[in-house]
Design an enzyme around this catalytic site. Structure first.
Site, short mmCIF file in Angstrom:
data_model
loop_
_atom_site.label_atom_id
_atom_site.label_comp_id
_atom_site.label_asym_id
_atom_site.label_seq_id
_atom_site.Cartn_x
_atom_site.Cartn_y
_atom_site.Cartn_z
N GLU A 167 9.01 -0.87 10.57
CA GLU A 167 7.75 -1.90 10.51
C GLU A 167 8.10 -3.16 10.04
O GLU A 167 8.88 -3.23 8.94
CB GLU A 167 6.50 -1.16 9.88
CG GLU A 167 6.85 -0.81 8.39
CD GLU A 167 6.48 -1.91 7.43
OE1 GLU A 167 5.78 -2.73 7.80
OE2 GLU A 167 6.72 -1.53 6.39
N ARG B 15 4.05 1.28 -1.68
CA ARG B 15 4.97 1.31 -2.76
C ARG B 15 4.65 0.43 -3.74
O ARG B 15 4.23 -0.74 -3.34
CB ARG B 15 6.37 1.13 -2.18
CG ARG B 15 6.89 -0.12 -1.76
CD ARG B 15 8.22 -0.27 -1.07
NE ARG B 15 8.26 0.52 -0.04
CZ ARG B 15 9.28 1.48 -0.09
NH1 ARG B 15 9.98 1.82 -0.97
NH2 ARG B 15 9.22 2.05 1.13
N CYS C 84 0.81 -1.17 0.04
CA CYS C 84 0.04 0.05 0.00
C CYS C 84 0.69 1.33 0.08
O CYS C 84 0.16 2.28 -0.35
CB CYS C 84 -1.01 0.08 1.10
SG CYS C 84 -0.44 -0.63 2.70
N GLY D 167 -16.60 5.15 28.67
CA GLY D 167 -16.69 6.01 27.69
C GLY D 167 -16.46 5.63 26.22
O GLY D 167 -15.83 4.45 25.91
#
Lengths: 425, 271
Positions: A114, A52, A50, A189
């Site tokens: 990564e 390159r 996504c 919440g």
């Protein structure tokens, strides 16, 4: 014979263009086969993620390859040729090698370090192997890139620390609890950021998910999404007795959890550790709660602090990684240049062998009376003479020197090694 | 012969300790492997030394302080291997090998003569009582190391500065669990050691309990660990408090072991 990289990445092309140029599924193999048809390109690998789209090629000329790849991409994806002008980059020879090493080691990634890219590169390589679009050069290069990436990963801590708030929260949770499966989790919440962090925690296998929200309906929706159960907001303190991890983001203007309340909760849970992540701004949980034993409270700033130090750490590690890559480029360069001299070495040996054969035959014909023993001795003599003669030039050719081109040319001329181009094929 | 084995073991433990400390600053898989291999070689030599002394003297070699602290270290290393195998706690060696080395070093500085056992002590109780005591104490030594690791890791998490050893130390829960488990191993062994000691005392000296300093300090140690377990189970004193208590407990163990012998005189003192 030249290594060429042509491609685009998140820095040179926006997401729209990247999406258009994605080689998805069967398109990848199709693309490989199309590229093989381009004259002047002998080998190719396509990597498409996504962030390159890159083509690794063995081409005769990088300029020509660039033009024909541009034509190919425009045709293949049905886009304007001009839209690629600014997006595409081209690297050749050692710059290309460096680029591929950096991509594999995740130094060129959007999030440096990564880990996915290496797997994607392996897949791209396998696809190319499957379609037989690679040869000696790219096989060697891709294998080397994978081993360089592994070396970077084991020798540096580039991929070790979380660099997003959600991941930092998970990383911390894992250092408080050994693993998160079997832990119970409460979302207090329903802020958007809290939801994202919650998803990360949940994806690590927590059991028993509770959502407490002021508007009960919204809480129930979220609970359904997470496969958990919703409780009334007023009951959250009671639920906390069983919750090991709490993410809070209520949008309240004051503290919803005070130190003395938490003290009671801790007593009831027999001091079992609790990890509380307060993502709300302004904060919803009394920061003094962190002083209680076995309670670990992190707010957004704390997590951001963790992320910031981690990013710094990664940058430091990235420098080490660049050094490793420089080193590996050097060994690869040596291999490449030895490749150039290989045909010359072969030609040299063949020339010597053919002379030897010719001369031996002539001699044997003239001496029909000699026995097997003598014949062997003469052959040995011839062998050792040619071996000794070509030994020095062979060593010189295999050596890695600056003026290698000249050396190769000289040796060819001195020994009359013509037709060397045939040998190369 | 057995002296050379001891010296060699000490040397290997020493290098293992150096590597284990280096590992704190810059650790890789290789350094921890080197550290473990050095410890294993040291342990093998150490074991041979103990066997040699056993063969020479004909009884379990814990008849003087040199032998006792050597045997104590041996138990700790054995337990360290067990934990390493079972839990793989990162950096455990860096916190245990220094303890082992210090004990071995003190052992090496004490007189090493192999002495005949006084007839009073010649009994099967010698083996039972001392082995129980030493394995128990070794568990407490491990709990001490793990407790220190807990405090360091807890400090990182609480102070929100996650640098240094944070990544490589095990999780808080893991450290707390192992600490607890070690004490649940050590405590019953210590209890049994005290009981068998009393039985032995009865058969050797004619009375179960004489308030000898060693006995008193063992009892103090026993109470400390009883407290650790008690407050954990009833009041939920886990984590930091449990870690601190296990460190205090080990100080009592060390005093019972060395302090009593070197500072106070009693029936347990070696010649």
């Amino acid at each position: 014979m030249k290594i060429v990289v042509i491609g685009l990445n998140h820095k040179t092309a926006d997401i729209e263009l990247r999406e258009k140029l994605a080689f998805n599924g069967p398109r990848l193999e199709e693309g490989l086969l199309k590229i093989r048809e381009i004259p002047g390109i002998r080998e190719s690998v396509i990597i498409s993620t996504c962030n390159r789209v890159e083509m690794y090629l063995n081409a005769n000329d990088s300029g020509k390859a660039y033009e024909s790849i541009k034509d190919f991409l425009a045709g293949f994806f049905d886009i304007q040729r001009e839209s690629l002008d600014t997006a595409l980059y081209v690297y050749d020879e050692m710059k290309a090698v460096k680029h591929i090493f950096r991509v594999a080691s995740s130094l060129d990634s959007m999030v440096v370090g990564e880990p996915q890219i290496l797997g994607q590169l392996k897949e791209a390589f396998e696809a190319a192997l499957g379609k037989k679009t690679t040869g000696v050069l790219l096989n060697r290069l891709l294998k080397k890139s994978i081993s360089v990436a592994k070396r970077v990963r084991t020798e540096t801590r580039i991929a070790e620390n979380a660099v997003s708030i959600s991941f930092a929260a998970v990383e911390l949770a894992k250092k408080i609890f050994t693993d998160l499966s079997g832990k119970s989790f409460m979302l207090l919440g329903a802020g958007e950021m809290a939801e994202l962090a919650a998803k990360h925690i949940i994806s690590n296998g927590v059991r028993d998910i509770v959502v407490a929200n002021r508007t009960y309906e919204r809480g129930r929706e979220l609970a359904k999404e997470f496969n958990g159960r919703a409780v009334k907001f007023e009951d959250f303190l009671h639920e906390m007795v069983h919750s090991d991890i709490l993410i809070c983001s209520t949008g309240a203007q004051n503290y919803v959890l005070l130190k003395n309340q938490m003290q009671k909760v801790m007593k009831e849970r027999k001091n079992k550790p609790v990890f509380i992540i307060d993502i709300s701004v302004p904060r919803n949980i009394d920061p003094e709660i962190n002083d209680l034993n076995n309670v670990y409270l992190y707010d957004v700033d704390d997590l951001q602090g963790v992320v910031d130090t981690n990013i710094l750490e990664r940058q430091k590690e990235a420098k080490k990684a660049e050094d490793i890559i420089e080193e590996e480029i050097e060994t690869f360069r040596k291999w490449l240049s030895s490749l150039d001299s290989v045909p010359t070495v072969i030609a040299l040996r063949e020339k010597a062998e053919s002379i030897k054969k010719e001369e031996l035959e002539r001699l044997i014909n003239r001496l029909p009376d000699i026995g097997e023993k003598e014949r062997k001795a003469i052959e040995n003599l011839a062998n050792s003479i040619i071996n000794k003669l070509i030994h020095a030039p062979t060593i010189a050719l295999k050596e890695d020197t600056e003026d290698k081109d000249m050396l190769i040319a000289t040796i060819k001329r001195l020994y009359g090694l013509n037709g060397e181009d045939d040998v190369e094929k | 012969m057995e002296i050379i084995l001891f010296e060699l073991a000490l040397t290997f433990y020493f290098t293992a300790t150096i590597v284990s400390i280096m590992e704190l600053f810059k650790g890789t898989k290789t350094t921890s492997k080197i550290m473990l291999s050095l410890s294993i070689i040291g342990f093998a030599l150490h074991t041979s030394n103990i066997i040699a002394r056993y063969v020479i003297s004909g009884h379990i070699p814990i008849a003087n302080l040199h032998e006792a602290s050597s045997f104590f270290s041996w138990c700790i290393v054995m337990l360290f291997f067990f934990l390493e195998y079972r839990y793989r706690l990162g950096l455990l060696g860096s916190f245990i090998m220094p303890v082992v080395f210090v004990l071995m070093l003190s052992s090496s500085m004490l007189p090493r003569k192999i002495e005949p056992l006084s007839p009073v002590l010649q009994s099967y109780w010698l083996g039972i009582h001392t082995v129980l005591a030493f394995v128990g104490d070794a568990a407490f030594a491990m709990a001490f190391g793990v407790g220190i690791m807990y405090l360091i890791q807890e400090h990182y998490v609480k102070s929100k500065r996650l640098g240094g050893l944070f990544q490589r130390l095990p999780s808080l829960q893991m450290l707390d669990e192992v600490n607890y488990r070690l004490i649940t191993i050590g405590f019953p062994l210590l209890t049994l050691a005290i009981i068998t000691g009393a039985l032995w005392a009865e058969s050797a000296w004619g009375s179960y309990w004489r308030w000898d300093p060693k006995e008193v300090w063992s009892l103090i140690t026993w109470f400390i660990y009883a407290l650790v377990l008690h407050v954990r189970l009833t009041a939920g004193w886990r984590g930091k408090r449990a870690a601190i208590l296990s460190i205090i407990g080990f100080c009592a163990v060390l005093f019972t072991f060395f302090g009593v012998n070197l500072l106070l005189k009693g029936l347990h003192s070696f010649k």
